[in-house]
Structures are given as C-alpha cells and as structure tokens.
Write a protein that holds these residues in place. Structure first.
Motif, PDB file in Angstrom:
ATOM      1  N   ALA A 401     -99.229   9.263-137.123  1.00 38.50           N
ATOM      2  CA  ALA A 401    -100.314  10.106-137.637  1.00 38.50           C
ATOM      3  C   ALA A 401     -99.778  11.169-138.587  1.00 38.50           C
ATOM      4  O   ALA A 401     -98.648  11.646-138.459  1.00 38.50           O
ATOM      5  CB  ALA A 401    -101.044  10.773-136.470  1.00 38.50           C
ATOM      6  N   SER A 402    -100.614  11.535-139.540  1.00 44.65           N
ATOM      7  CA  SER A 402    -100.242  12.560-140.510  1.00 44.65           C
ATOM      8  C   SER A 402    -100.353  13.948-139.883  1.00 44.65           C
ATOM      9  O   SER A 402    -101.291  14.222-139.126  1.00 44.65           O
ATOM     10  CB  SER A 402    -101.151  12.482-141.742  1.00 44.65           C
ATOM     11  N   GLN A 403     -99.421  14.824-140.192  1.00 44.05           N
ATOM     12  CA  GLN A 403     -99.408  16.173-139.654  1.00 44.05           C
ATOM     13  C   GLN A 403    -100.670  16.932-140.074  1.00 44.05           C
ATOM     14  O   GLN A 403    -101.027  16.976-141.245  1.00 44.05           O
ATOM     15  CB  GLN A 403     -98.169  16.933-140.152  1.00 44.05           C
ATOM     16  N   GLY A 404    -101.361  17.512-139.090  1.00 47.73           N
ATOM     17  CA  GLY A 404    -102.538  18.330-139.372  1.00 47.73           C
ATOM     18  C   GLY A 404    -103.804  17.550-139.641  1.00 47.73           C
ATOM     19  O   GLY A 404    -104.852  18.154-139.894  1.00 47.73           O
ATOM     20  N   VAL A 405    -103.751  16.226-139.584  1.00 46.17           N
ATOM     21  CA  VAL A 405    -104.931  15.384-139.823  1.00 46.17           C
ATOM     22  C   VAL A 405    -105.253  14.640-138.532  1.00 46.17           C
ATOM     23  O   VAL A 405    -104.526  13.713-138.146  1.00 46.17           O
ATOM     24  CB  VAL A 405    -104.699  14.386-140.973  1.00 46.17           C
ATOM     25  N   TRP A 406    -106.341  15.016-137.873  1.00 48.38           N
ATOM     26  CA  TRP A 406    -106.653  14.428-136.566  1.00 48.38           C
ATOM     27  C   TRP A 406    -106.937  12.934-136.683  1.00 48.38           C
ATOM     28  O   TRP A 406    -107.578  12.470-137.626  1.00 48.38           O
ATOM     29  CB  TRP A 406    -107.867  15.139-135.960  1.00 48.38           C
ATOM     30  N   ASN A 407    -106.470  12.178-135.684  1.00 46.02           N
ATOM     31  CA  ASN A 407    -106.625  10.730-135.650  1.00 46.02           C
ATOM     32  C   ASN A 407    -107.036  10.337-134.241  1.00 46.02           C
ATOM     33  O   ASN A 407    -106.432  10.778-133.258  1.00 46.02           O
ATOM     34  CB  ASN A 407    -105.297  10.063-136.037  1.00 46.02           C
ATOM     35  N   VAL A 408    -108.056   9.506-134.122  1.00 47.66           N
ATOM     36  CA  VAL A 408    -108.587   9.140-132.814  1.00 47.66           C
ATOM     37  C   VAL A 408    -107.746   8.079-132.105  1.00 47.66           C
ATOM     38  O   VAL A 408    -107.869   7.888-130.888  1.00 47.66           O
ATOM     39  CB  VAL A 408    -110.049   8.649-132.949  1.00 47.66           C
ATOM     40  N   LYS A 409    -106.873   7.381-132.828  1.00 49.20           N
ATOM     41  CA  LYS A 409    -106.145   6.259-132.238  1.00 49.20           C
ATOM     42  C   LYS A 409    -105.309   6.642-131.008  1.00 49.20           C
ATOM     43  O   LYS A 409    -105.303   5.910-130.019  1.00 49.20           O
ATOM     44  CB  LYS A 409    -105.270   5.588-133.299  1.00 49.20           C
ATOM     45  N   PRO A 410    -104.586   7.762-131.009  1.00 49.49           N
ATOM     46  CA  PRO A 410    -103.839   8.120-129.792  1.00 49.49           C
ATOM     47  C   PRO A 410    -104.750   8.325-128.582  1.00 49.49           C
ATOM     48  O   PRO A 410    -104.378   7.975-127.451  1.00 49.49           O
ATOM     49  CB  PRO A 410    -103.134   9.420-130.186  1.00 49.49           C
ATOM     50  N   VAL A 411    -105.939   8.869-128.801  1.00 51.21           N
ATOM     51  CA  VAL A 411    -106.884   9.102-127.701  1.00 51.21           C
ATOM     52  C   VAL A 411    -107.373   7.757-127.155  1.00 51.21           C
ATOM     53  O   VAL A 411    -107.510   7.577-125.935  1.00 51.21           O
ATOM     54  CB  VAL A 411    -108.069   9.958-128.182  1.00 51.21           C
ATOM     55  N   ILE A 412    -107.643   6.800-128.053  1.00 51.26           N
ATOM     56  CA  ILE A 412    -108.040   5.461-127.605  1.00 51.26           C
ATOM     57  C   ILE A 412    -106.917   4.834-126.788  1.00 51.26           C
ATOM     58  O   ILE A 412    -107.155   4.170-125.770  1.00 51.26           O
ATOM     59  CB  ILE A 412    -108.401   4.573-128.812  1.00 51.26           C
ATOM     60  N   GLY A 413    -105.672   5.049-127.220  1.00 48.77           N
ATOM     61  CA  GLY A 413    -104.534   4.522-126.478  1.00 48.77           C
ATOM     62  C   GLY A 413    -104.462   5.076-125.066  1.00 48.77           C
ATOM     63  O   GLY A 413    -104.225   4.323-124.106  1.00 48.77           O
ATOM     64  N   THR A 414    -104.691   6.383-124.899  1.00 47.98           N
ATOM     65  CA  THR A 414    -104.673   6.961-123.544  1.00 47.98           C
ATOM     66  C   THR A 414    -105.809   6.394-122.707  1.00 47.98           C
ATOM     67  O   THR A 414    -105.671   6.215-121.496  1.00 47.98           O
ATOM     68  CB  THR A 414    -104.781   8.490-123.594  1.00 47.98           C
ATOM     69  N   GLY A 415    -106.952   6.089-123.356  1.00 48.68           N
ATOM     70  CA  GLY A 415    -108.078   5.512-122.633  1.00 48.68           C
ATOM     71  C   GLY A 415    -107.766   4.115-122.109  1.00 48.68           C
ATOM     72  O   GLY A 415    -108.094   3.773-120.970  1.00 48.68           O
ATOM     73  N   ILE A 416    -107.117   3.296-122.945  1.00 44.80           N
ATOM     74  CA  ILE A 416    -106.739   1.942-122.514  1.00 44.80           C
ATOM     75  C   ILE A 416    -105.730   2.018-121.369  1.00 44.80           C
ATOM     76  O   ILE A 416    -105.828   1.282-120.380  1.00 44.80           O
ATOM     77  CB  ILE A 416    -106.157   1.154-123.699  1.00 44.80           C
ATOM     78  N   ALA A 417    -104.765   2.926-121.489  1.00 44.44           N
ATOM     79  CA  ALA A 417    -103.769   3.094-120.428  1.00 44.44           C
ATOM     80  C   ALA A 417    -104.428   3.564-119.132  1.00 44.44           C
ATOM     81  O   ALA A 417    -104.070   3.107-118.037  1.00 44.44           O
ATOM     82  CB  ALA A 417    -102.697   4.086-120.859  1.00 44.44           C
ATOM     83  N   ALA A 418    -105.400   4.475-119.255  1.00 43.17           N
ATOM     84  CA  ALA A 418    -106.106   4.973-118.067  1.00 43.17           C
ATOM     85  C   ALA A 418    -106.916   3.866-117.403  1.00 43.17           C
ATOM     86  O   ALA A 418    -107.024   3.816-116.174  1.00 43.17           O
ATOM     87  CB  ALA A 418    -107.023   6.132-118.456  1.00 43.17           C
ATOM     88  N   PHE A 419    -107.504   2.981-118.211  1.00 42.63           N
ATOM     89  CA  PHE A 419    -108.224   1.818-117.669  1.00 42.63           C
ATOM     90  C   PHE A 419    -107.279   0.995-116.789  1.00 42.63           C
ATOM     91  O   PHE A 419    -107.595   0.650-115.649  1.00 42.63           O
ATOM     92  CB  PHE A 419    -108.765   0.973-118.827  1.00 42.63           C
TER      93      PHE A 419
END
Length: 520
Positions: A401-419
């Motif tokens: 991810a680019s510094q200072g630019v929010w990206n949803v992909k890491p959050v989706i990754g934590t969701g899959i791991a939590a599943f």
C-alpha cells in the motif's frame, strides 16, 4: 408434576457421559436401556424423542429439561460475560497514545496494560473452576461482575501508571470465569447434537471481544477521552449483574432427592450456598493442567491456539502498529480497521457452529449411529487454509500500500483470516469436549490457558526460533519478525507455523485420535 418425580431417587440416572467414562467411547451403546418406563415416558413428553445425549433426569430443574428460551437467555449472558474478558483487554488499544501522554510513560509500557490482562485471563480460571463446582456457576458469575465493576472504576480514577496497572490486573482476574467455565455451562445445558452450535456462540463472543473493543472505543477516545473507556466498562458490568439476577439461573445440577433440595426457583435463582458437599482438594486447582497428558485435547488446544495467535492476536495487535502509521489514522479511523475481524468472525461461526452440527447430524443419519468426534475435524482444514490466505493478504497488501493512502485490502485480509480462525475455534473446541465430555469445564479452562499463554508470548516472537529466549529477554514484538524478513515475506513464516503446529497435528488426530480415548 409430582408424577414426574416419583421415581427420582437420591442418585440421579447416569448420563451418557458416565457411560463414556466407565466403558470408553462406544457409538453403538444405547443409554436408554438403563431407564425405567416412567423415565422414558417423561423424556418423550419433554423432548419428543429418546434420541438425545446425554440422558437427563426426570427433574424439571435439570438444565437439560429447561425450555429453549431459558437456556438461550442464560447462554447469552454467559457468552457476553466471556466476551468481556477479551473485550476489556483490547479496549484500550486505540488509546495507547493518549494514555502514554496522560500518565507520562512510553507507548510500549502502556501496551503492557493489555499484555498483563491477557496473561491473567489465562491463569485465573484455574481458581474459579473448582469454586464454581462447589458453590455453583451463578454465585461466581455475580461475584465476578460486581468486583470487575469496582475495579474498572478504579482504573477510571487511577492517577498514575502503577495504580492503573494494578486495577487492570484485578479486572482481568475477576472478569475471567466465563471465558473458561462457559464450556461447562454449554455442556450442562445442551445435548450433544446441539453442542457445536451453542459452543460456537460462546467461542464466537470470546473471539469477538478482541476486535470489538478497539472498534467501539476508537469513537470514545476520539470524542470524550480514554477514561470513559473504563466508565463504560464499569457500567456494562453493573448492567450484566442486574441481568444475571433475573435471567441467569444456576446450571450446576447435582441431582439428589428433590424433597430435601430447595425448590427449582430457589435453587436456580435465590440459593447462595455450597451445592456440592464434596471436600475441596488443592489438586483441583491444577487439575485442568493434567490435560497436557490428554493427547486429543492437547493437540486440539495447540492447533487452535496457533491459529488464534496469528489470525486474532496478530491481526489485532499489529493493526495499530502497521496500519495507523501506514495510513496516518486517528483513533476513530483506527477503530474502524477492526471491522474486518468482526465480520469475518461472525460469518465463520455459521460454518464452524451451525453447519458443523448439520455436518455431524447428516453423517449420523447416513451411517445409522453417531459418528466419531474426528469426523467433525474435516471442517477445520477449511479454516486453516482461509486463515493462512487471509493473513498473507493482510501482510502483502499492507506492505504494497502507498504511504498515507488508505487501502481496504488489508482489512479484507484480516476478515478472511478471522473467518478461518472462527471455524477452527468452534470445531476444535467442540471436538475436545466431545472426546472428554465428563469434565468439559476442565477442557475449557485448559484451552483458555493454552490460548492465553500463547497469545501473551506470541507478540514477543522472533522469526529465528533459535533466538526465542533472547527475544523474550529483549521484550521484542511481532515487529521484530517484520523488520527481519519484511512484512510481506513474514506471511511465509506464518503459513509454515500454522501448517506445522495446526494443520498436521489435526491430520494426525483425524486418523489416530480415537486411539487415545476409545476402548472397544
């Protein structure tokens, strides 16, 4: 209802758990052959079938004979109580900077306020479990909540770091009973064919406590200050206490002659007394630790704890470390990053709990008798693969991810791991209880001990396991691994550890587990 009790003697009828203990696990054993006709008639009228396990007594006060709404209300309170353990520990994650500035200490020292609670949450139930067997679950839960409330007020009023740490330690000690005793409550209330579904409610709430704490309190810290975290926790404990008074009956059923025992309402809601006269021995406080010699329970606990360490602890502890600095987030925005963990856990419970019971029940219909507990383990492999994939996505996308630019992909990754984590949690916990149902409370305490200990030392790991001891002395964290091999490359280390400590031990249990508890 007098006729329902006419044949109830001083010793209640044996349950299937007793037969397991005496004769070993036998799928073809019919426990109803030991029952009188009056007892069989009572069970059919009460439950509509004799195909239930374990077999309850003829007493309406027996939790197995409670109506479903009563069981559900009580389990909801116990599960939420369990949630408050991890919820309270994680509540201040979004407030580390504010607490450090207010108390004049480093952020690293503030993080120990969470680590301290995790460690205590693992060991404290060793004390509560024997006491709950002698005096009942309800008195322990009520005492737990009122003292937790007082100690949370102490946290809110603490003038310095030392007093806050002391109060946090006491909160963890007093709030901990339901995190371990919950497995006993489920086993005491629900039949075996329902166990995964309702065990899953308890395990889900324990898991959800970790991400839900910072998710909610990120808003609180941003808007009214971090000390309101403690005031809200105290208020919540007080409300729980009141709800327990009316909707939290006693589930510890000893049986005996109902003529000499308090009435159902008095026994379940008003009686604060010793309900089990058996002498209390000091060895009972360490008895759950003897399960280190129970191979199926031990391997299930280790396999689950490794997944919990990475999919839950790493995903929670490192979100502030990695995403807050990467995307330059404030406390409220940081709290929102935990949404993936929450959604993933909720969806994972559908497969791990409800679908798990359907999986076992469908198998029972096909083969004409109850399947062995190992059949449930097939679902855990889905959880392992999703946990590995989700963590890889979280770590790789965070680095890219680019510094200072929010990206949803890491959050989706934590969701899959939590599943994946929640599937593993429910399946392996239920499996462990199914292999040792005669002491489900000890199984819960043991799994909680292993999980919490693993979760406590996990953040101190170093990628080179040979240097683990040195790493512990230096008090380094997961970030040491990230600094050594890179954030993205760390996903390979995580995958290797989950495969080695979780996937392959489960595979061993799948084909060899029954050798360790079955005696034909």
């Amino acid at each position: 209802m007098a006729s329902d009790h006419g044949t109830l003697g001083a010793t209640p009828p044996k349950s299937s758990a007793d037969y397991v203990e005496e004769k070993g696990f036998n799928d073809n054993l019919d426990p109803t052959r030991f029952l009188s006709e009056a007892h069989k008639t009572y069970l059919v009228e009460r439950h509509g079938t004799l195909d239930i396990d374990p077999i309850p007594s003829m007493d309406p006060a027996d939790p197995y004979n409670w109506p479903l709404w009563k069981k559900t209300a009580n389990l909801s309170l116990v599960a939420f109580h369990a949630c408050m353990g991890t919820f309270t520990a994680a509540a201040i994650i979004c407030a580390y900077e504010d607490i450090a500035e207010d108390l004049g200490v480093s952020i690293q020292r503030v993080s120990y306020l969470t680590s301290l609670q995790i460690a205590i949450l693992g060991g404290a139930p060793l004390l509560w479990k024997p006491l709950s067997y002698r005096f009942g679950r309800r008195p322990i839960f009520l005492l737990s909540l009122i003292l937790s409330c007082v100690c949370n007020v102490g946290c809110a009023k603490s003038p310095d770091y030392a007093s806050m740490a002391a109060c946090r330690a006491l909160v963890a000690f007093f709030i901990s009973p339901a995190m371990a005793i919950g497995s006993g409550v489920v086993t005491e209330s629900y039949f075996r064919h329902q166990r995964a579904r309702y065990m899953g409610v308890w395990t889900l709430l324990v898991t959800l406590g970790v991400p839900t704490g910072p998710f909610i309190f990120g808003f609180v810290v941003q808007r009214v200050g971090y000390r309101w975290i403690y005031w809200i926790l105290a208020i919540t404990n007080a409300v729980q206490f009141i709800l327990y008074l009316f909707f939290g009956p006693e589930t510890r059923y000893v049986g005996g002659d109902i003529e000499t025992r308090p009435s159902g309402v008095k026994h379940q809601y008003l009686s604060i007394r010793r309900i089990d006269p058996t002498p209390l021995k000091w060895t009972e406080f360490t008895h759950p630790l003897t399960l280190f010699t129970n191979i199926p329970v031990l391997l299930a606990a280790i396999a689950y704890s490794m997944v919990f360490l990475f999919a839950s602890v790493l995903g929670s502890v490192e979100v502030p470390q990695l995403l807050q600095s990467k995307f330059e987030l404030n406390a409220q925005q940081l709290g929102l990053q935990f949404l993936g963990l929450i959604v993933g856990s909720l969806l994972g419970e559908v497969l791990g709990g409800f679908m798990s019971d359907m999986w076992m029940n469908a198998r029972a219909k096909r083969i004409g008798h109850k399947p062995v507990p190992e059949y449930r383990l097939w679902l855990s492999y889905i959880g392992y693969l999703l946990a590995i994939g989700g963590l890889a996505m979280f770590l790789v996308c965070t680095e890219d991810a680019s510094q200072g630019v929010w990206n949803v992909k890491p959050v989706i990754g934590t969701g899959i791991a939590a599943f994946g984590n929640q599937v593993v949690t429910t399946v392996l916990t239920t499996y462990a209880v199914d292999t040792y149902p005669q002491d489900a409370g000890s199984v819960g305490v043991f799994i909680n001990f292993v999980r919490s200990t693993w979760g406590f030392i996990g953040p101190f790991w170093y990628v080179d396991l040979i240097l683990l001891y040195e790493c512990l002395l230096m008090s380094t964290r997961f970030t040491s691994m990230f600094d050594s091999v890179g954030i993205a490359a760390s996903s390979g280390v995580v995958a290797a550890l989950i495969m080695g400590a979780s996937f392959f031990p489960t595979l061993f249990l799948q084909f060899q587990g029954k050798r360790w508890y079955r005696h034909d």
